[in-house]
Design a protein around this motif. Structure first.
Motif, PDB file in Angstrom:
ATOM      1  N   LYS A  87      48.668  42.639  47.800  1.00 22.27           N
ATOM      2  CA  LYS A  87      48.241  41.499  47.235  1.00 22.27           C
ATOM      3  C   LYS A  87      48.790  40.125  47.658  1.00 22.27           C
ATOM      4  CE  LYS A  87      51.730  40.505  44.864  1.00 22.27           C
ATOM      5  NZ  LYS A  87      52.559  39.188  45.184  1.00 22.27           N
ATOM      6  N   SER A 175      44.295  39.448  37.382  1.00 19.82           N
ATOM      7  CA  SER A 175      43.702  40.801  37.631  1.00 19.82           C
ATOM      8  C   SER A 175      43.679  41.710  36.586  1.00 19.82           C
ATOM      9  CB  SER A 175      44.542  41.433  38.935  1.00 19.82           C
ATOM     10  OG  SER A 175      43.597  42.592  39.329  1.00 19.82           O
ATOM     11  N   SER A 318      38.651  41.436  43.040  1.00 21.27           N
ATOM     12  CA  SER A 318      39.593  40.818  43.836  1.00 21.27           C
ATOM     13  C   SER A 318      39.263  39.329  44.193  1.00 21.27           C
ATOM     14  CB  SER A 318      39.966  41.544  45.100  1.00 21.27           C
ATOM     15  OG  SER A 318      40.592  42.812  44.602  1.00 21.27           O
ATOM     16  N   VAL A 321      39.160  36.766  41.027  1.00 16.02           N
ATOM     17  CA  VAL A 321      40.592  36.218  40.917  1.00 16.02           C
ATOM     18  C   VAL A 321      40.704  35.269  41.667  1.00 16.02           C
ATOM     19  CG1 VAL A 321      42.948  36.729  40.963  1.00 16.02           C
ATOM     20  CG2 VAL A 321      41.659  38.523  39.896  1.00 16.02           C
TER      21      VAL A 321
END
Length: 337
Positions: A87, A175, A318, A321
């Motif tokens: 991340k 997340s 993902s 976010v």
């Protein structure tokens, strides 16, 4: 790919899984690759093509600086190797969409390494919410802040390396909220700029039909680093630091839950938190290592099942976010430090 601190933690936790081993290590520096690989009896590479062509490599974990994640992920997918991307998976939501498209076209697994979603305590949260333990969710609050000095050359503040609190820390609470509530109807927020121009601190508000999430992250302080879920029949609190939480508390009284969430995290507080109290029950979900092994297990299971996605950490979330972060950071900063 990458030999920094998170790569070292991941390598150590992978050692807890008997069916996993590290076959090869890639770095742009052969010396760094050899130093890292030498501890693991792995092959060292400074050439991407040779690394990706190694038949011993069954899947790739990308642990490079943030700005390299997306481009490397596309190279790994093109080589036909399943990929786990540290991340933030990318610095732009459009890059995640490109990764998802490439994954589909090549039939290759891809996932962001948002490891907190896979922790035993977070799995327990989802189970207890589904069982109705706290009723309907009305509000989620979370802060993730660690003080970092604004030093020249620090990756935390370098815009060229994808620095900033939102990319480094904000992705965790954002997340987890999407993991529990899905994508919001609306997202807003504000941010404070560091001297380098990246966000020193960011705050987010996510609106849902019956709930709201109020989240923050920053390099300007050491925060409470707790994650509080308030419902109509009580609250669930992932204790500090929630991104690798091992203690989950149920608090029946909303006033008490708020007080616990907001107080500091010194030694005295941590000691008091372990004393049983009326209206507050805690469960411990301890694990060895740092907690990165659970996401590795999920990747292994998905790849062995022939899947290209992980339901626990879908690429669509993902991207969502990053869209929220883009929405907030697109505004002028609320101030500068």
């Amino acid at each position: 790919m990458g030999t920094g601190a998170i790569a070292g933690l991941f390598a150590a936790d992978l050692g807890l899984l008997p069916q996993a081993r590290i076959a090869a290590v890639h770095s742009r520096s052969q010396d760094k690759a050899q130093a890292f690989a030498g501890r693991l009896s792995a092959t060292a590479y400074d050439d991407e093509t040779a690394f990706l062509a190694d038949p011993a490599v069954a899947a790739v974990y990308i642990a490079t600086p943030n700005h390299l994640h997306a481009a490397l992920a596309l190279k790994v997918i093109a080589a036909g190797k399943p990929v786990l991307i540290e991340k933030p998976i990318a610095l732009r939501s459009g890059d995640v969409e490109a990764i998802a498209q490439a994954s589909c076209e090549h039939g290759v697994f891809a996932m962001e390494a948002l490891w907190s979603r896979f922790l035993p305590a977070v799995r327990a949260v989802r189970e207890q919410l589904a069982a109705g333990r706290i009723g309907d969710i009305r509000r989620i609050r979370a802060d993730l802040s660690y003080a970092h000095p604004q030093e020249p050359g620090s990756r935390f503040f370098d815009p060229a390396l994808g620095g900033g609190a939102a990319f480094d820390l904000g992705v965790y609470p954002l997340s987890l909220v999407l993991h529990l509530l899905g994508e919001p109807q609306a997202a807003s927020g504000r941010w404070l700029a560091a001297a380098s121009g990246v966000d020193l601190r960011s705050e987010f508000r996510l609106d849902y039909p019956q709930a709201v999430a109020e989240l923050s992250c920053g390099f300007d302080r050491n925060g409470t680093n707790r994650f509080l879920i308030e419902g109509t029949r009580g609250s669930l609190l992932i204790e500090t630091p929630f991104l690798k939480g091992q203690r989950l508390s149920f608090v029946s009284d909303p006033v008490r839950a708020s007080a616990v969430y907001e107080r500091g995290q010194g030694l005295a507080t941590r000691f008091l938190d372990r004393i049983p109290k009326v209206g507050r029950r805690s469960e411990v979900f301890a694990f060895p290592g740092h907690g990165l092994q659970f996401q590795a297990e999920a990747v292994m299971a998905a790849v062995r099942a022939g899947e290209t996605r992980c339901a626990t950490m879908p690429l669509s979330e993902s991207a969502a976010v990053l869209r929220i972060i883009e929405t907030v950071l697109a505004q002028p900063p609320a101030g500068r430090d």
